[in-house]
Write an enzyme that holds these catalytic residues in place. Structure first.
Site, PDB file in Angstrom:
ATOM      1  N   LEU A  27      18.094  -9.629  40.039  1.00 18.59           N
ATOM      2  CA  LEU A  27      18.119 -10.542  41.184  1.00 18.59           C
ATOM      3  C   LEU A  27      19.478 -10.704  41.847  1.00 18.59           C
ATOM      4  O   LEU A  27      19.809 -11.794  42.330  1.00 18.59           O
ATOM      5  CB  LEU A  27      17.573 -11.923  40.768  1.00 18.59           C
ATOM      6  CG  LEU A  27      16.077 -11.968  40.463  1.00 18.59           C
ATOM      7  CD1 LEU A  27      15.696 -13.338  39.937  1.00 18.59           C
ATOM      8  CD2 LEU A  27      15.253 -11.619  41.698  1.00 18.59           C
ATOM      9  N   ASN A  85       8.206 -15.962  43.233  1.00 12.74           N
ATOM     10  CA  ASN A  85       8.253 -14.921  42.201  1.00 12.74           C
ATOM     11  C   ASN A  85       8.340 -15.563  40.829  1.00 12.74           C
ATOM     12  O   ASN A  85       9.403 -16.004  40.409  1.00 12.74           O
ATOM     13  CB  ASN A  85       9.447 -13.999  42.451  1.00 12.74           C
ATOM     14  CG  ASN A  85       9.555 -12.908  41.413  1.00 12.74           C
ATOM     15  OD1 ASN A  85       8.629 -12.691  40.626  1.00 12.74           O
ATOM     16  ND2 ASN A  85      10.670 -12.210  41.408  1.00 12.74           N
ATOM     17  N   CYS A 138       9.539 -12.143  37.346  1.00 12.38           N
ATOM     18  CA  CYS A 138      10.631 -11.179  37.227  1.00 12.38           C
ATOM     19  C   CYS A 138      11.025 -11.006  35.767  1.00 12.38           C
ATOM     20  O   CYS A 138      11.407 -11.961  35.104  1.00 12.38           O
ATOM     21  CB  CYS A 138      11.852 -11.614  38.024  1.00 12.38           C
ATOM     22  SG  CYS A 138      13.209 -10.425  37.884  1.00 12.38           S
ATOM     23  N   ASN A 144       3.908  -7.565  39.848  1.00 11.32           N
ATOM     24  CA  ASN A 144       5.325  -7.340  39.669  1.00 11.32           C
ATOM     25  C   ASN A 144       5.462  -6.207  38.636  1.00 11.32           C
ATOM     26  O   ASN A 144       4.471  -5.593  38.246  1.00 11.32           O
ATOM     27  CB  ASN A 144       6.001  -8.622  39.193  1.00 11.32           C
ATOM     28  CG  ASN A 144       7.465  -8.674  39.642  1.00 11.32           C
ATOM     29  OD1 ASN A 144       8.198  -7.702  39.486  1.00 11.32           O
ATOM     30  ND2 ASN A 144       7.880  -9.797  40.184  1.00 11.32           N
TER      31      ASN A 144
HETATM   32  C1  LIG Z   1      14.598  -2.142  42.124  1.00 11.88           C
HETATM   33  C2  LIG Z   1      13.525  -3.172  42.191  1.00 11.88           C
HETATM   34  C3  LIG Z   1      13.848  -4.500  42.454  1.00 11.88           C
HETATM   35  C4  LIG Z   1      12.854  -5.471  42.514  1.00 11.88           C
HETATM   36  N1  LIG Z   1      13.196  -6.764  42.816  1.00 11.88           N
HETATM   37  C5  LIG Z   1      12.210  -7.705  42.972  1.00 11.88           C
HETATM   38  C6  LIG Z   1      12.512  -9.029  43.391  1.00 11.88           C
HETATM   39  O1  LIG Z   1      13.662  -9.373  43.639  1.00 11.88           O
HETATM   40  N2  LIG Z   1      11.498  -9.917  43.516  1.00 11.88           N
HETATM   41  C7  LIG Z   1      10.191  -9.565  43.252  1.00 11.88           C
HETATM   42  O2  LIG Z   1       9.300 -10.405  43.385  1.00 11.88           O
HETATM   43  N3  LIG Z   1       9.876  -8.308  42.893  1.00 11.88           N
HETATM   44  C8  LIG Z   1      10.842  -7.366  42.732  1.00 11.88           C
HETATM   45  N4  LIG Z   1      10.505  -6.086  42.382  1.00 11.88           N
HETATM   46  C9  LIG Z   1       9.093  -5.739  42.142  1.00 11.88           C
HETATM   47  C10 LIG Z   1       8.447  -5.110  43.373  1.00 11.88           C
HETATM   48  O3  LIG Z   1       8.430  -6.013  44.453  1.00 11.88           O
HETATM   49  C11 LIG Z   1       7.004  -4.685  43.036  1.00 11.88           C
HETATM   50  O4  LIG Z   1       6.284  -5.822  42.646  1.00 11.88           O
HETATM   51  C12 LIG Z   1       6.940  -3.665  41.914  1.00 11.88           C
HETATM   52  O5  LIG Z   1       8.007  -2.767  42.025  1.00 11.88           O
HETATM   53  C13 LIG Z   1       5.626  -2.879  41.878  1.00 11.88           C
HETATM   54  O6  LIG Z   1       5.418  -2.149  43.036  1.00 11.88           O
HETATM   55  P1  LIG Z   1       5.844  -0.585  43.205  1.00 11.88           P
HETATM   56  O7  LIG Z   1       5.292   0.123  42.010  1.00 11.88           O
HETATM   57  O8  LIG Z   1       5.255  -0.165  44.501  1.00 11.88           O
HETATM   58  O9  LIG Z   1       7.332  -0.558  43.226  1.00 11.88           O
HETATM   59  C14 LIG Z   1      11.500  -5.108  42.308  1.00 11.88           C
HETATM   60  C15 LIG Z   1      11.180  -3.768  42.044  1.00 11.88           C
HETATM   61  C16 LIG Z   1      12.168  -2.805  41.994  1.00 11.88           C
HETATM   62  C17 LIG Z   1      11.774  -1.387  41.705  1.00 11.88           C
END
Ligand SMILES: Cc1cc2nc3c(=O)[nH]c(=O)nc-3n(C[C@H](O)[C@H](O)[C@H](O)COP(=O)(O)O)c2cc1C
Ligand SMILES: Cc1cc2nc3c(=O)[nH]c(=O)nc-3n(C[C@H](O)[C@H](O)[C@H](O)COP(=O)(O)OP(=O)(O)OC[C@H]3O[C@@H](n4cnc5c(N)ncnc54)[C@H](O)[C@@H]3O)c2cc1C
Ligand SMILES: Cc1cc2nc3c(=O)[nH]c(=O)nc-3n(C[C@H](O)[C@H](O)[C@H](O)COP(=O)(O)OP(=O)(O)OC[C@H]3O[C@@H](n4cnc5c(N)ncnc54)[C@H](O)[C@@H]3O)c2cc1C
Ligand SMILES: Cc1cc2nc3c(=O)[nH]c(=O)nc-3n(C[C@H](O)[C@H](O)[C@H](O)COP(=O)(O)O)c2cc1C
Ligand code: FES
Ligand code: FES
Lengths: 306, 252, 306, 252
Positions: A77, A130, A133, A195
Site C-alpha cells: 500500500l 479494501n 489486502c 483481491n
Molecule cells: C501490484 C498490485 C498491487 C495491488 N494493490 C491493491 C490495492 O492497493 N488495493 C486493492 O484493493 N487491491 C490491490 N491489488 C489487487 C488488485 O486490485 C486485484 O484485486 C487483483 O490483482 C486480482 O486481479 P488481477 O488478477 O486481474 O490482477 C493489487 C494487485 C497488484 C498485482
C-alpha cells in the site's frame, strides 16, 4: 441488425459505468502512466491505488515474484495519502470521461471511517473499501475474512458517507457467501472481488522467502478459475451488483465473469503485460455481442444455463 | 510512448550467454536517452522483461541480453519482438572533461550509448569494465575510450580482480568529473563509496524486478534518501533507472 | 566429499520413505499405467486413487478443463471400491519397493471409519484420509473446512485403525492452522496438503459451465504459490510431519516445499504433462544436495532463514 | 511405450486450418495399430494434445492436425516434438468383404491407416467423407477406395449435405459388413443409429479432453453400457478410443 448501437452501460446500484471495464486498484496507479499508452476515456472506471490516511512508504525489499501465469506482489500500500490524492490526482482524472473509484485502507475501523468522511466531501464517484489486502500487517485481510468484522467496518463506513460504496472481498476464505451477505446487509451498494490470494515463493539458493514479509498476494491468470468461482458464489448470495476480477486478460475471460453474474469486470495484472488489455477486452465484448446479436450487455449478466 | 512489434534484424552471440539483438527502430519512436530501457515481451512469460538500449541509430536499436533464465532465453531468437519504450530517466549528459565508466558484466552494455554521447561532447573517456569470465564488447569500448581497463575474475588473459579496485586507481590518478556505472548491486554499492571518497558525482543505472515498467505498480522500488535521516521508495522504472549515488540507500 | 552417499530417507512419524517423492492421489491411478513409463521403484510412495467403500461411477459429462498453468478436474472419485483395490491392486503394487498410501473417502463419518477398519487388516503402509475433495456432493470438502468436523472424523478413524494415518487438508479455508491443529490433536500421524482449489470455467459460446457440477478442483503450477504458503502455515502450527503438494513440477518447486518444512512432497498434475517428473525431481534434489554439500535431506526440511 | 522427442521431417498445410506433420518414427517404437494415437507436447500448454496416427511407415509417422486452438497451433511448425505412444485400443481389423468408412472433418485422417489395412486384406472399401468446407485427403482416399463419396456443407464443388445421409445410402445399397467411423460427436451418434438400423457393427473412434492419455487420471471418460440398463464410465484413452457403436451411450 448487428449494426445497431450496442449498449455497454451498466448500473452498479447507483454508479453508472458507460462500459463494464474498470482497471483494478493497485495496478493502474492514478491513471497517469497508462494515459500515455491508451485513451482513458475508453474505460468505464478506474479504481485508484489503495489509499491510506497518511502517506505510506510501502514494504521494503523485493516486491515482485513471477509465478506460473501469476504474480506475487508485496507492495504494501505505498501511496501518497488521501490528501495528496485529492489535491493532485482527482483533478487529473477528472479530465477523462470515467468513474473514479477511491480504494481505501485502514489500520483500524476508525481510520476507514475517517477516510470515508474525508472522501465524502470530494469529487469521487465511488469508494471501494479494501478489507482484503494481504500485504499489510494491521487491518487489511484481517477485516475481510470474518463476517462480523466485515459487518462492523462496513456499517461504520456506511454511516460516514453517502457515496456509492463498494466492498472489496478477499478470496482467502472458506466461504465467500456469509461475508458477501454481511457486506450487503451492512450497507454496501456493490461488491468487488477477488483481491489477491495469499501466496509465497522461496529463493532456494539463499534459503529465504523472496519477499521480506514471507507472503504476498497472488494475481494474474493463474487465479482465474478460483476467482470466477468465488464471483459466481458471491453473485448468488446477494442482491447487489458485483464487480468481478482475478486474472482477466482476454474478452473471453471477461464474458465468463459477466455470465457468472458480474455487472462489471476489473482488469489488473493484465495491464502489466498487455497495456492494451482494457481496450481489446472491450472490443472483444462488443464483437461477442455482435456475434450473438445482443443489444444490451445487461442481457448477458448472469445469463448462465446451469 | 511506443508499444508495438518490431522486426529483429539480426541476433548474434557475443559470448556463451550474452546475445546482441538488433531490431528495427520504428519511425514514431521518441528520442532515446542513454540509459533508458524498453520492456520486451518474452513469450512464455506473463511479465515483460526490462532491457536497456545498448546502442541505437536512427533506424536501429540494439539490445544486449544475458540469458539468465527462461525469459531472457526466449528473447534471443525471435523473428520479431513486442517492445514498449523508451522508458525511464536515463543518464544525464554532462560536458565533463573526464568521465569514468564503470561496468560490471552485462552492465557494460547500457554504458555504450552514454560513452558515445560523451565522445561527441569531447569528454575524455576512462572505461573500466569487469567480468566474471571473458569480456564482451571489448572492441567497441576500446575504439571509444581514451583509457580502457578490463578485469576478469577468472580469465587469465586479463588482470584478475574487481572492477571497483581498478576504478579506484583511475579515480586516484585522474581528475574525473563524472562517473557512469552499471552492474550488480554489490558493485553499485562500491561505486557509491568511491563517489563519496573522491567526491565525484556518480550516476548509477539500477535494476529491480519490474511488472509494469512505467511507474504504475510500485513493484520495482529502491530506497532513496529523503530529508536528513529519512528514506522513501523510488520507482526504478520511472524515477530511475538512473539515480545519483548520493541519493541511494544500499541495503547490502 | 560430494561423492558420499546422500541420504534421501525421511520419516513421516512412523512411515519411512526411502526418498521424499510421492505421487499424488488421483493422478497416478494404482500405478499400473505409469509403470509402463517409469520404474516405480524410484518412488518413495504412491497415494492411490481415492477409494470409497463401494465402487463409484464418478461424475458425468466433461471432466477436465485446462486453465492457465492449471487444470480443473471433476472426476468425482470414480474408483472400483475398496474391496477391489485390496484384491487387485495391492498385490500389483507390492511388486515394487515403495510405500502404499490408501486414500479414503466417505459420505459420512461412519463410512470413513468402516473403510479404515477394513484397510487396517490389509497390506497398506498408510491411510490418507481425504477430507478435502471438492468434487463430490456429500462429505469431501465439507469435512475438511471446519475444525470441529475434522476433529470428529479424525478421532473416529484413529480409533478404527492402528495404521499410519495421514490427514489430507483442503486449501479452501480462511486459516489452515486451526484445522491442521485439530487433525494433529485428534490423532493424525502426518498431514498432507493441499488438495485442489475450488474453481470454475464457463463455455461462453454455450453459456454453460464446462463441468456439469459447475465447479471442479484446480491443480497444477498455477496453485503453487498458494499451496506453498499453506504448507508453510501448516508446518508452523503442528509438530507432526507434513507432505507438501500443489503444482510441484520441478526440483526447485520440491525444494521450496521442503525448505518450507515439508518432510515429503507429492507430484500430481505434473505427471500428466511430464511422466518423468518424479524421477527428474528426485535427481534434481540430489544434485541440489551435492551442490550445497548436504548429506542428509533432513537437514533441508524447514531450513528456511526468515 | 515410447516417450521422447522426435524430429519433424516436414510439416505442410492441407487446407487453411489442417496440417500434415510428418515425424521420424523411433526404432524402439512398438507396433502401431490403426486408430491409435499419441500424446504430443504443445509447448505453451500444460497438457499434451492427443493426435491420431493418420499414416505410418516403418520409418515415419504422420499426424494430421486441425488447428482449433493455441495448443494445436503450436504443434504445426516445430523442428521436433515430444511424443508419447502409441496409445489406446485402435480399430479391430476384420476380413470383411465390404467395409464402410465414415469420416467427418479432421476425423477422416485416422481412417486412412485402417483403410490401408483393409485394402491389404482385400476388402472392398466404401469411403464416405464429409466436410464443412473444402475436403482434405481426397486424393489418397480416392486411390484406396473402391467407392468414394464426398459431401460438403458449403462447397459447391461437392454434393451438399451430411455425410451420414450418404452413408445411409451406401448401407442401403451394399452388403456392408463393418463400419469404421471418426468425426464429431453428433455424427458419431448418427452412425450408431445407422449401425443399429442396418445391423452392421460399427467401430467408432471417440474423442474426449485428456490429461494423462494413459488411463491414470479418469478425466476422459465416456458413457458405455453395463448390464441391461446400467452404464459405466469408460476411459476413452485406454479402453478406447475405439468403441463399438453398440456399447456407447450418447448423451446428445
Ligand atoms: C501490484 C498490485 C498491487 C495491488 N494493490 C491493491 C490495492 O492497493 N488495493 C486493492 O484493493 N487491491 C490491490 N491489488 C489487487 C488488485 O486490485 C486485484 O484485486 C487483483 O490483482 C486480482 O486481479 P488481477 O488478477 O486481474 O490482477 C493489487 C494487485 C497488484 C498485482
Ligand atoms: C532497467 C533494467 C535494464 C536492464 N537491462 C538489461 C540488459 O540490457 N541486458 C540484460 O541482459 N539484462 C538487463 N536487465 C536484467 C534483465 O531484465 C533480467 O535479467 C531478466 O528480467 C531476467 O529474466 P529471466 O526470465 O531470464 O530470468 P528469471 O527466470 O527471472 O531468473 C532466472 C535466474 O536468474 C536470476 N536472475 C534474474 N535476473 C538476474 C539478473 N539481472 N542478474 C543475474 N541473475 C538474475 C534469478 O534469480 C534466477 O535465478 C535489466 C533490468 C532492468 C531493471
Ligand atoms: C484420441 C484422440 C485423437 C485425436 N486425433 C486428432 C487428430 O488426428 N487430428 C486433430 O486435429 N485432432 C485430433 N484430436 C483432437 C485434438 O486433440 C484437439 O483438437 C486438441 O486437443 C485441441 O487443442 P487446442 O489447444 O488446439 O484447442 P483448445 O485451446 O483446447 O480449444 C480451442 C477451441 O477449439 C475447440 N475445440 C477443442 N477441441 C476441439 C475438437 N476436437 N474439435 C473441434 N473443436 C475443438 C474448443 O472448444 C475451443 O473453442 C484427437 C483427440 C483425441 C481424444
Ligand atoms: C484428476 C485429479 C484427480 C484427483 N483425485 C484425488 C483423489 O481421489 N483423492 C485426493 O485426495 N486427491 C485427489 N486429487 C488431488 C491431488 O492429489 C493433489 O492434491 C492436487 O492435484 C494438487 O497437487 P498437483 O497440483 O501437483 O496436482 C486429484 C487431482 C487431480 C488433478
Ligand atoms: S515496474 Fe511498475 S512501478 Fe516500476
Ligand atoms: S486421459 Fe487420463 S484416463 Fe484418459
Amino acid at each position: 441488425m448487428s449494426n445497431l448501437k450496442k449498449t455497454m452501460e451498466v448500473d452498479l446500484n447507483g454508479l453508472t459505468l458507460k462500459n463494464p471495464i474498470i482497471t483494478a486498484s493497485g495496478t493502474y496507479g492514478f491513471g497517469r502512466e497508462y494515459a500515455e499508452l491508451i485513451d482513458l476515456n475508453e474505460l468505464g472506471g478506474i479504481a485508484v491505488k489503495g489509499l491510506t490516511k497518511e502517506e505510506r512508504k510501502g514494504n521494503e525489499g523485493r516486491r515482485l515474484v513471477e509465478t506460473p501465469m501469476g504474480l506475487i506482489n508485496s507492495v504494501g500500500l505505498q501511496n501518497p495519502g488521501v490528501k495528496s490524492f485529492i489535491e493532485n490526482e482527482i483533478p487529473f482524472l477528472r479530465q477523462f470521461d470515467l468513474k473514479i473509484i477511491a480504494n481505501i485502507n485502514g489500520n483500524t475501523i476508525e481510520e476507514y471511517c475517517e477516510m470515508a468522511r474525508i472522501l465524502d466531501q470530494e469529487d469521487v464517484d465511488s469508494i471501494e473499501l479494501n478489507i482484503s489486502c494481504p500485504n499489510v500487517k494491521n487491518g487489511g485481510l484481517a477485516f475481510g475474512t470474518d463476517s462480523e468484522m466485515v459487518a462492523r467496518v462496513v456499517t461504520c463506513v456506511r454511516a460516514a458517507t453517502g457515496k456509492h460504496l463498494i466492498v472489496k472481498l478477499s478470496p482467502n476464505v472458506t466461504d465467500i457467501k456469509p461475508i458477501a451477505l454481511a457486506a450487503e446487509k451492512s450497507g454496501a451498494d456493490c461488491l468487488s472481488l477477488v483481491n489477491t490470494f495469499s501466496g509465497m515463493a522461496i529463493d532456494i539458493h539463499n534459503r529465504k522467502p523472496f519477499l521480506k514479509r514471507g507472503i504476498g498476494g497472488v494475481s494474474g491468470p493463474a487465479i482465474k478459475p478460483m476467482a470466477l468461482k468465488m464471483t459466481y458464489d458471491a453473485v448468488k448470495s446477494v442482491n447487489i451488483p458485483v464487480i468481478g476480477m482475478g486474472g482477466i486478460s482476454t474478452y473471453e475471460d471477461a464474458i465468463e465473469f459477466i455470465l457468472a453474474g458480474a455487472h462489471a469486470v476489473a482488469i489488473g495484472t493484465a495491464n502489466f503485460y498487455n497495456p492494451e488489455a482494457p481496450l481489446t477486452i472491450k472490443k472483444g465484448i462488443e464483437s461477442y455481442m455482435n456475434q450473438y446479436n445482443i443489444q444490451d450487455i445487461n442481457e448477458l449478466i448472469g445469463n448462465l444455463d446451469t | 510512448m511506443f508499444l508495438g512489434v518490431v522486426k529483429v534484424i539480426c541476433s548474434k552471440a557475443l559470448s556463451e550467454d550474452i546475445f546482441e539483438v538488433r531490431v528495427e527502430r520504428p519511425k514514431e519512436l521518441a528520442h532515446i536517452q542513454p540509459g533508458q530501457f524498453f520492456m520486451l515481451t518474452a513469450n512464455a512469460y506473463l511479465l515483460k522483461r526490462p532491457i536497456s538500449v545498448s546502442d541505437f541509430t536512427s533506424t536501429q536499436i540494439v539490445f544486449t541480453i544475458r540469458e539468465v533464465g527462461e525469459g531472457t532465453k526466449s528473447l534471443i531468437d525471435l523473428p520479431e519482438i513486442q517492445i514498449m519504450g523508451p522508458l525511464g530517466h536515463g543518464f544525464e549528459v554532462t560536458k565533463a572533461h573526464n568521465v569514468l565508466l564503470i561496468g560490471g558484466g552485462i552492465g557494460v552494455a547500457p554504458l555504450l550509448p552514454i560513452a558515445k554521447k560523451c565522445k561527441e561532447n569531447q569528454s575524455k573517456i576512462y572505461s573500466t569494465l569487469g567480468f566474471r569470465g571473458e569480456p564482451v564488447m571489448e572492441e567497441v569500448f576500446d575504439s571509444i575510450s581514451d583509457f580502457l581497463g578490463i578485469v576478469s575474475e577468472t580469465s587469465n588473459k586479463y588482470e584478475n580482480g574487481y572492477v571497483t579496485s581498478l576504478a579506484d586507481l583511475v579515480l586516484r590518478l585522474n581528475e574525473i568529473e563524472m562517473i557512469y556505472a552499471c552492474g550488480p548491486k554489490k558493485m553499485m554499492a562500491e561505486v557509491a563509496k568511491l563517489s563519496e571518497k573522491y567526491e565525484v558525482p556518480a550516476q548509477l543505472l539500477l535494476e529491480e524486478k519490474m511488472a509494469c515498467g512505467i511507474g504504475a505498480c510500485l513493484g520495482c522500488t529502491c530506497k532513496t534518501k529523503e530529508g536528513a535521516f529519512g528514506f522513501k521508495h523510488s520507482k526504478v522504472c520511472k524515477d530511475g533507472p538512473m539515480f545519483w549515488a548520493s541519493e541511494v540507500i544500499f541495503d547490502v
